[in-house]
Design a protein around this motif. Structure first.
Motif, PDB file in Angstrom:
ATOM      1  N   ARG F  98     -14.191 -16.062   5.116  1.00 11.57           N
ATOM      2  CA  ARG F  98     -15.217 -16.584   4.217  1.00 11.57           C
ATOM      3  C   ARG F  98     -15.327 -15.607   3.046  1.00 11.57           C
ATOM      4  O   ARG F  98     -15.686 -14.438   3.243  1.00 11.57           O
ATOM      5  N   GLU F 100     -17.130 -14.809  -0.396  1.00 13.81           N
ATOM      6  CA  GLU F 100     -18.295 -15.140  -1.236  1.00 13.81           C
ATOM      7  C   GLU F 100     -18.140 -14.391  -2.558  1.00 13.81           C
ATOM      8  O   GLU F 100     -18.389 -13.182  -2.643  1.00 13.81           O
ATOM      9  N   THR F 110     -18.093 -19.972  -2.986  1.00 15.13           N
ATOM     10  CA  THR F 110     -17.637 -19.457  -1.697  1.00 15.13           C
ATOM     11  C   THR F 110     -16.429 -20.284  -1.257  1.00 15.13           C
ATOM     12  O   THR F 110     -16.443 -21.507  -1.398  1.00 15.13           O
TER      13      THR F 110
ATOM     14  N   ARG G  24     -17.388 -24.135  -1.754  1.00 13.66           N
ATOM     15  CA  ARG G  24     -18.831 -24.380  -1.881  1.00 13.66           C
ATOM     16  C   ARG G  24     -19.328 -23.709  -3.166  1.00 13.66           C
ATOM     17  O   ARG G  24     -19.097 -22.531  -3.392  1.00 13.66           O
TER      18      ARG G  24
HETATM   19 CA    CA Z   1     -22.433 -19.495   0.784  1.00 20.16          CA
END
Ligand code: CA
Ligand code: CA
Ligand code: CA
Ligand code: CA
Ligand code: CA
Ligand code: CA
Ligand code: CA
Ligand code: CA
Ligand code: CA
Ligand code: CA
Ligand code: CA
Ligand code: CA
Ligand code: CA
Ligand code: CA
Ligand code: CA
Ligand code: CA
Lengths: 129, 129, 129, 129, 129, 129, 129, 129, 129, 129
Positions: F98, F100, F110, G24
Motif C-alpha cells: 500500500r 500512500e 494511494t 484511490r
Molecule cells: Ca488511503
C-alpha cells in the motif's frame, strides 16, 4: 426543587470560602429558538467561575438552561443574558461563559463573555512545566 | 438582504456594548482563484473580534466571503483585504483573522492578521487553571 | 523561475508593509543525507515569520529546500543554515524555524531556531479567551 | 564510540554558539528496575535544552540511557540524576527533563526537572498568533 | 504499609531538596458516594506539586484515595478536603489538584484547587519555543 | 551488507515455516522523482506478507527503497515494480503493498497492489468479537 | 493539457494490466452551486477504482472536477453524473465514488455510488489479522 | 508465585468452560536484546485467546514476558516462540499474538501469529450494525 | 414547504433509479422529552438508505425531526417510529437508523433499527484493500 | 424502583417485537473488589443485544451493576456472571458483553462474552459502502 424549566437559580454556600479555586461545568444540551426563523438552535455552554460566598446548584442550573427551550434568542444576546443572571444569583469573583453554537449556513460561531468582581485580585497563575 | 455574492457587509448594534467580549466565527468554505494560474484556491477563515458599537451580521459576512469566488487573490493580500473591509464596516476594538490555505506544491500556508483599535485597552486575561 | 533545485530564494514585496502579521508555512518533505553514514534523513520544517519589506516566494522556497536533497547535513547545523539563508534574502522582523526530524536510533529530535530584528518591537499578544 | 551501555556522555561543539536555540529529544525506550520490588519500570524521557558551548551526542545519550537497564532507581531520584549527569557533561544554558513513567498501581506519574545557568538571560518568548 | 483503605498519608524525604521540580500524578480511579442520593460518583484526580522537604508516597496516596469509597462527599468539598490533607502531610511549596467528575444530569463538572506556600518564590517559567 | 542504496534484496529463512503468519512493515521515508517534472515525490509504504520459505531482510529492504531516490517513477508503476521485485526475491504466500503518496495538486493518491501464490490456501480469518 | 476547467477526461494505459489492484484518490476541493438557491456547495470526493485497460490522468481529473464550479447540481445527481463520466472514459473493472458534502441546515450528507463491470470477477479479499 | 522473571506459565481453570469467549491482554512493556547488535528492542504485545480448559494467570504471564529482558531474540522468531510456550501451557481453542516492535532504521515492524485448535469449530461472528 | 415542525415527509424522484447506491445523513440535533420525567433528551441520528423510486427531501426530514421537540418518547420506541414513518414515505430498498442518545445516569445508549425490502437483492459488497 | 444497589433486573416489553434491532449501552462506572488483594478494580462494560420479548430497564441495570461494588470478583468470572444474569432476566435473541478492565501490573485486560438464542436466525448484515 422542581423538575420543570425555571429561570430561578438556586445556590449553596461555598464550602471553602477562604480559597480562590475554580469550578468548571460543561453543558452540551442547550437549545433555544432562532428569533428570525423560529427554528431550533443548539449550543454547548462551558461555564467556569471562582466562587465568592455562594456556588450555583448544579440541578438548578440545568433547569435554568432548560428554560430557554421555547425562547427566541440571538447568540450574542443570550450568552450575555445568562452571564447576567448567574452573576445576580451568586456574585462570583470571576465567571467566564463560552457558548459554542452549532454550525449555521456553513459558519461556526462561539461567543465568550466574562465578569470580574472589581474588588477581586486576580491570583498569579502558577504554570508548572 | 440578497442571497447573491456581495461585498457589502451588514451590521447590527452590539447587544452588550459596556462589556469586552469575544465573537469567534469559523468559515471553512472560502474559495478564490490563484492570480498566477487561474486555478481555484481554498481556505478556512477564523475571524475573532471584540465588538465596539457594531457587530457584523452573519449571513452578510457569508455573502461577502462568497464574493471572492471569481476573484484572483494572493494569500497574503486577500487576508489583509478582508481585515480592512470588516474594520471599515464595524470598527471593532480588536479583530484577528486567520486564513488557513489548502496545501499547494506540498506546502501548507497560514496567514494571520490583526487590528487593534488604538484607543482600546487590552483587558487582563484571567487564566484559570 | 526554474523547476530544478536551487539555493536562490526569490522574494516579492510585502503587500501590507505597515502591519505586523504572521506567515506560517509547513514543509513536510525535507530530506538530506546524514554526513556520518551517507543515509537519507527526513524532516518536517515549520517556518513562521513577520515580514518586513519582503516576503519569500513560496515556489522558490520549495526549490531551495529541494537543494538539500544530495547534501550531507547535521540536524543542528542545517536548521541554522536555512535560517541564515532566509534572513539574508528577506530580512524579516522575526522568523522561527522548527525542524522535526524523523526518528533515528529510537530518538525523536526537533531543532528550533529564531531570529529577531533588533530594531523590531515585539507587539503585545492579545489573548482572547 | 562503543555500542554497549555506558554512563559516559560524548559531546560536540555547538555549531551556532552565538544564538539561543532549542534542541528537543524524545526517548521513549527508558527502562530501569524498581528498587523496592526489583521489577522493571518503563518511561518516556523528553529532554530539551538551549546549548552553550557543547551539545550532547545523540548516540552517546542513547547508550547512557541504556546503562540504567540493570539499575534500581526511584522515579524522582533517577530523573534528577540524569539531569545532573548531562549538566556535568555539556553545561547548557537551560535544560528541562520530563520523565513520563508507565502506570503503576493505577497511578500515572511524571517528574519534571530543570536547570538554568545562573549567568544565562532567559530570552523573551515571541508568541506569534 | 497496609493494603486496606487508610486516611494516613506516608511520606519520604525529597531526594533533591535544593531544586524546584514538579511531580504530577494522575489517579483515574477515584470513587465516592453522592451525599444526596447515596449513589456512586466517579472522578479522575490530577495532583501536581513542587515538593519541599517531603514527597507523598505513591502507594499510600492510592490507599488514601480508596478510603473515600464508602464516604458521602460533595464535589467542591471533597476536592478541598483532599488538598488540605496532603498539605498537612507534606507541606509542599505548591500543590494543584484537579478533579474531573463523571457526567451527572448531562453536566460535566471539574473542580481545581491550589495551595502555595507563602514563603515560596514562584520560579520564572522558561517557555522554550 | 552495504550501507549504500541497492536494488538487491537479501533474505533469511522463515523461522516458523509450518505456520501462516503475517509480517507487516511501514516505511514512511520513500522518495523518488516525478518522471514528468523531475521534482521529488514522497510516499509511505505499508508492506505486509505471509512468508513461505524466505523472509526479506529488514535493512536490505530499507536500502532497496533508498535506491529509488534518484529514479523517475509514476505512482502506479513504481508500486507494481516494488511488488514484482520482492516477489522475485522471497516468493511469499501472499503480499500486499500500500503506497500512500503525498498530496499533489490538492489530490491525495494511494495505490494498493497484491500478490497471492496460486498454490496457497487463504486461511479462514478468525474474527474475535 | 490545458489548465482551465474541462469536462474532458484524459487517460493513460494501465501499467500492470494483468493484475487487479486499487487506485484511490481523495479530492477535498469540489465545489458547485445549489440549483435551488444558487449558493455554493462544497464536498470531498473519494474516488477508488480497479483499472482495466486505462487509468484516469490525475491532473485531467482535477480540471474535470473544477468544471463543476459554476454548475448547479443536486447532491445525488452530481455524484451519479461524475461516476457515469469516468466510466465512459476508462471503463474500469470497478469504481466507487464517495461524496461527502458539507453540512447544510444542520444535516451532514454523504452519497456513495458504485459501478462494477459485469464481466469482472470480484477477487477474494485476503484479510490479514 | 515468585516476583522474579520466570519462563514458567501458571494457569487456572476456565470459569465458564462451556462457552466460547475472548480474553484479550495488552502488554506494552516487552523488551529483549537484538541478537545482531546486543542493543535493546521494545515491543507491545497484544495476546487474545478463546480458552479451553485453562486460562493463563496474569501475573505469571507478566513474569514470563519479563524473562526475555536479557535474551537475544529476532522479531519473527520470538513472537512464534511465545505463542508456542503459551499453547504448551494452556492449549487454547484459539490464540492470536500481535507484536508491535518499536521503529528501527525508520521502519515499523509488526508480527502476527495464530494458533487454532484443529478440533475447535470457529463460531459464527454476529456483526451487529 | 413550511418552516415549522411537521410530521409530513416530502419526497423527490430518485435521479438514478437503475443503480443501488447509498445516501447517508447525520442529524446531530434531535431532541424530545423523556416520557417519565418530562425532561429533555438529546440524540444524534444517522440515517442511511438505498433508495428505490423515491428519495426523502432533506429540509422536510429536518422539519420532521423537529416535530419531536415537544413529544414524550422512549429511546427504543421513537427510533422504531421514525423508521416506520420514513419507510411509509419512500419505501426504500434498505434503510438503517442509528440513534445515539446522550448519556443519562452514567449510561450511554444507542439504538439501531433496519428495514430491508423483501424483494430487494442485497448487492455483493466489494471490499477494496 | 429503589435507588439502592440491587441484583434484581427490571424489564419492559420490547416496543417493536417483530423486528431484529440492536440496543447498545456503555457503562463506564463498574467497580468491584479483587478477590486476592481486596483492592478495588474498575472496568467499562459495553452491553449490546437484540431483544426478544423483553428489554432490560436502564436504571435497574445501573443499580444491578452498582451491586458489585462490595463484591470480590475475578475478571473472567464476573463478566460471565453478568451475562448469565441478564439472559435469565430478558432471554434476548443475542447478547454480547465486553468488559474493559483498567490496567493492573502494566497489563490491560478485556473479556468478551456472548449468548445467542439457539432458535434465533442471525440476520444477514447489510454492509453499505
Ligand atoms: Ca488511503
Ligand atoms: Ca454542538
Ligand atoms: Ca471555538
Ligand atoms: Ca482547508
Ligand atoms: Ca516526519
Ligand atoms: Ca516536537
Ligand atoms: Ca510509556
Ligand atoms: Ca503528564
Ligand atoms: Ca472519568
Ligand atoms: Ca475540564
Ligand atoms: Ca506522507
Ligand atoms: Ca467537507
Ligand atoms: Ca511501541
Ligand atoms: Ca450527542
Ligand atoms: Ca455506539
Ligand atoms: Ca477503564
Amino acid at each position: 426543587m422542581t423538575t420543570t424549566p425555571s429561570k430561578v437559580l438556586e445556590t449553596f454556600p461555598n464550602p471553602q470560602p477562604g480559597r480562590d479555586y475554580t469550578i468548571r461545568m460543561t453543558l452540551p444540551e442547550f437549545t433555544c429558538l432562532c428569533p428570525k426563523t423560529g427554528q431550533p438552535d443548539f449550543a454547548t455552554f462551558i461555564i467556569e467561575y471562582v466562587p465568592s460566598a455562594l456556588c450555583v446548584e448544579l440541578k438548578s442550573l440545568k433547569l435554568y438552561m432548560w428554560a430557554f427551550r421555547e425562547q427566541g434568542a440571538f447568540h450574542e444576546a443570550v450568552t450575555n443574558e445568562i452571564l447576567n443572571d448567574i452573576i445576580a444569583a451568586i456574585n462570583p469573583n470571576f465567571m467566564r461563559i463560552r457558548a459554542e453554537f452549532n454550525v449555521r449556513g456553513g459558519v461556526y460561531t462561539t461567543v465568550i463573555v466574562e465578569h470580574k468582581n472589581p474588588d477581586w485580585q486576580v491570583p498569579q497563575l502558577v504554570n508548572l512545566p
